[in-house]
Write an enzyme that holds these catalytic residues in place. Structure first.
Site, PDB file in Angstrom:
ATOM      1  N   GLY A  26      78.734  17.608-104.153  1.00 52.82           N
ATOM      2  CA  GLY A  26      78.068  16.315-104.327  1.00 52.82           C
ATOM      3  C   GLY A  26      78.867  15.312-105.147  1.00 52.82           C
ATOM      4  O   GLY A  26      78.760  14.102-104.929  1.00 52.82           O
ATOM      5  N   HIS A  52      73.316  -2.897 -90.174  1.00 51.66           N
ATOM      6  CA  HIS A  52      74.415  -3.324 -89.299  1.00 51.66           C
ATOM      7  C   HIS A  52      75.619  -3.851 -90.076  1.00 51.66           C
ATOM      8  O   HIS A  52      75.495  -4.467 -91.134  1.00 51.66           O
ATOM      9  CB  HIS A  52      73.929  -4.413 -88.328  1.00 51.66           C
ATOM     10  CG  HIS A  52      73.509  -5.663 -89.039  1.00 51.66           C
ATOM     11  ND1 HIS A  52      74.374  -6.687 -89.317  1.00 51.66           N
ATOM     12  CD2 HIS A  52      72.314  -6.014 -89.554  1.00 51.66           C
ATOM     13  CE1 HIS A  52      73.740  -7.631 -89.962  1.00 51.66           C
ATOM     14  NE2 HIS A  52      72.497  -7.253 -90.126  1.00 51.66           N
ATOM     15  N   HIS A 108      78.898   8.106-101.857  1.00 48.58           N
ATOM     16  CA  HIS A 108      77.616   8.797-101.732  1.00 48.58           C
ATOM     17  C   HIS A 108      76.505   7.762-101.795  1.00 48.58           C
ATOM     18  O   HIS A 108      76.362   7.062-102.802  1.00 48.58           O
ATOM     19  CB  HIS A 108      77.486   9.819-102.875  1.00 48.58           C
ATOM     20  CG  HIS A 108      76.163  10.538-102.899  1.00 48.58           C
ATOM     21  ND1 HIS A 108      75.837  11.440-103.880  1.00 48.58           N
ATOM     22  CD2 HIS A 108      75.084  10.503-102.074  1.00 48.58           C
ATOM     23  CE1 HIS A 108      74.622  11.925-103.654  1.00 48.58           C
ATOM     24  NE2 HIS A 108      74.139  11.354-102.564  1.00 48.58           N
TER      25      HIS A 108
HETATM   26  C1  LIG Z   1      73.169   4.816-113.953  1.00 42.62           C
HETATM   27  C2  LIG Z   1      73.361   6.208-114.489  1.00 42.62           C
HETATM   28  C3  LIG Z   1      74.569   6.865-113.807  1.00 42.62           C
HETATM   29  C4  LIG Z   1      73.604   6.043-115.970  1.00 42.62           C
HETATM   30  O1  LIG Z   1      73.886   7.265-116.558  1.00 42.62           O
HETATM   31  P1  LIG Z   1      74.565   7.283-118.046  1.00 42.62           P
HETATM   32  O2  LIG Z   1      75.924   6.698-117.982  1.00 42.62           O
HETATM   33  O3  LIG Z   1      74.401   8.681-118.528  1.00 42.62           O
HETATM   34  O4  LIG Z   1      73.702   6.242-118.846  1.00 42.62           O
HETATM   35  P2  LIG Z   1      72.593   6.474-119.980  1.00 42.62           P
HETATM   36  O5  LIG Z   1      71.559   7.453-119.507  1.00 42.62           O
HETATM   37  O6  LIG Z   1      73.313   6.754-121.255  1.00 42.62           O
HETATM   38  O7  LIG Z   1      71.918   5.045-120.056  1.00 42.62           O
HETATM   39  C5  LIG Z   1      72.587   3.897-120.521  1.00 42.62           C
HETATM   40  C6  LIG Z   1      71.592   2.754-120.528  1.00 42.62           C
HETATM   41  O8  LIG Z   1      71.266   2.404-119.184  1.00 42.62           O
HETATM   42  C7  LIG Z   1      69.855   2.579-118.939  1.00 42.62           C
HETATM   43  N1  LIG Z   1      69.731   3.174-117.597  1.00 42.62           N
HETATM   44  C8  LIG Z   1      70.313   4.303-117.154  1.00 42.62           C
HETATM   45  N2  LIG Z   1      70.011   4.518-115.861  1.00 42.62           N
HETATM   46  C9  LIG Z   1      69.209   3.501-115.499  1.00 42.62           C
HETATM   47  C10 LIG Z   1      68.583   3.176-114.273  1.00 42.62           C
HETATM   48  N3  LIG Z   1      68.746   3.941-113.180  1.00 42.62           N
HETATM   49  N4  LIG Z   1      67.855   2.054-114.230  1.00 42.62           N
HETATM   50  C11 LIG Z   1      67.702   1.258-115.338  1.00 42.62           C
HETATM   51  N5  LIG Z   1      68.283   1.521-116.537  1.00 42.62           N
HETATM   52  C12 LIG Z   1      69.023   2.627-116.599  1.00 42.62           C
HETATM   53  C13 LIG Z   1      69.366   3.518-120.041  1.00 42.62           C
HETATM   54  O9  LIG Z   1      67.993   3.323-120.290  1.00 42.62           O
HETATM   55  C14 LIG Z   1      70.256   3.102-121.176  1.00 42.62           C
HETATM   56  O10 LIG Z   1      69.750   1.900-121.718  1.00 42.62           O
HETATM   57  P3  LIG Z   1      69.797   1.599-123.319  1.00 42.62           P
HETATM   58  O11 LIG Z   1      71.255   1.574-123.670  1.00 42.62           O
HETATM   59  O12 LIG Z   1      69.119   0.277-123.441  1.00 42.62           O
HETATM   60  O13 LIG Z   1      69.069   2.741-123.931  1.00 42.62           O
HETATM   61  C15 LIG Z   1      72.120   7.137-114.207  1.00 42.62           C
HETATM   62  O14 LIG Z   1      71.069   6.850-115.081  1.00 42.62           O
HETATM   63  C16 LIG Z   1      71.609   7.026-112.780  1.00 42.62           C
HETATM   64  O15 LIG Z   1      70.730   6.228-112.447  1.00 42.62           O
HETATM   65  N6  LIG Z   1      72.188   7.855-111.883  1.00 42.62           N
HETATM   66  C17 LIG Z   1      71.856   7.900-110.484  1.00 42.62           C
HETATM   67  C18 LIG Z   1      71.196   9.237-110.176  1.00 42.62           C
HETATM   68  C19 LIG Z   1      70.851   9.389-108.717  1.00 42.62           C
HETATM   69  O16 LIG Z   1      70.257   8.537-108.100  1.00 42.62           O
HETATM   70  N7  LIG Z   1      71.239  10.532-108.161  1.00 42.62           N
HETATM   71  C20 LIG Z   1      71.008  10.831-106.769  1.00 42.62           C
HETATM   72  C21 LIG Z   1      71.420  12.261-106.497  1.00 42.62           C
HETATM   73  S1  LIG Z   1      71.095  12.724-104.847  1.00 42.62           S
END
Ligand SMILES: CC(C)(COP(=O)(O)OP(=O)(O)OC[C@H]1O[C@@H](n2cnc3c(N)ncnc32)[C@H](O)[C@@H]1OP(=O)(O)O)[C@@H](O)C(=O)NCCC(=O)NCCS
Length: 210
Positions: free
Chosen positions: A62, A129, A138
């Protein structure tokens, strides 16, 4: 099948639904070769011993960067990789889906979209499209890429993201789950929220692993 984690579990079932059988599962968590119920479990280094000319390979890992790393290491011709399209996915006749790409159940890929190699188009994702999705990207479950969206190499679009028409996401960027993307982002961006805003540019991890 390369990799035996959660993503691989799903891909193994899809491969069987597509009418193929799984001959071997290679993962470095195995120290030596073992045959269980007709499937060979072995470390990655065993691939050239196990692979015969009729077999195809899927890198079912993944993590985009790791998938790229493994493909680069294997040095196999592109056509050795199986394209896996679940029978419940809808793919336009004018769309192109690259080698080693996996299109999961209920995904929709519409007219003239181009999905390049080793991508994951996850469950229920909508690729409208004229989209272009770069190698090793991904698109997570239920994400919607509306028309004319360009996704560069290695991008991770989180679950449930919506991207409006004409937007471009630069290579190795990450868009957090649930975001609404209304403008383009440069390479190595990490963006979250509605509307999506960058929280950390320069992810800069590409060179570390390669
Ligand atoms: C965006 C992402 C990669 C960030 O991960 P990270 O780098 O570990 O970031 P953190 O968890 O430390 O968060 C950093 C800040 O962003 C915010 N944040 C993180 N993900 C967010 C999201 N999806 N939407 C809104 N805010 C988000 C946190 O609340 C934090 O805010 P703060 O600094 O005000 O407290 C992760 O949260 C995410 O959404 N990943 C996608 C997962 C997914 O959809 N996977 C599918 C698998 S099939």
């Amino acid at each position: 099948m390369i990799g035996n984690g959660g993503h691989s579990k799903v891909v193994q079932e899809m491969v069987i639904r597509q009418g193929c059988s799984v001959h071997g599962i290679l993962d470095d968590k195995y120290e030596s070769e073992q045959n269980i119920d007709g499937i060979v479990y072995a470390p990655l280094t065993s691939i050239h011993k196990i692979l015969d000319e009729e077999m195809k390979v899927v890198v079912a890992i993944g993590e985009n960067m790791v998938r790229k790393h493994v493909v680069s290491k294997l040095k196999l011709p592109s056509e050795r990789y199986l394209t896996v399209i679940d029978p419940t996915a809808v793919v336009s006749n004018s769309a192109e889906v690259g080698y080693g790409t996996v299109v999961m159940p209920k995904a929709v890929i519409n007219a003239d979209a181009q999905i390049h190699d080793h991508c994951i188009i996850n469950t229920g994702a909508v690729i409208e499209h004229d989209n272009s999705v770069g190698d090793y990207s991904h698109i997570s479950p239920q994400a919607t890429l509306t028309g004319n969206v360009t996704i560069d190499e290695g991008v991770h679009i989180g679950a449930g993201v919506t991207i409006i028409p004409g937007v471009k996401i630069g290579e190795w960027s990450i868009i957090g789950a649930g975001a609404t993307v209304i403008r383009s982002f440069p390479a190595h961006s990490k963006a979250v929220g509605t509307p999506a805003r960058i929280i950390n540019r320069s992810l800069g991890v590409v060179k570390d692993i390669m």
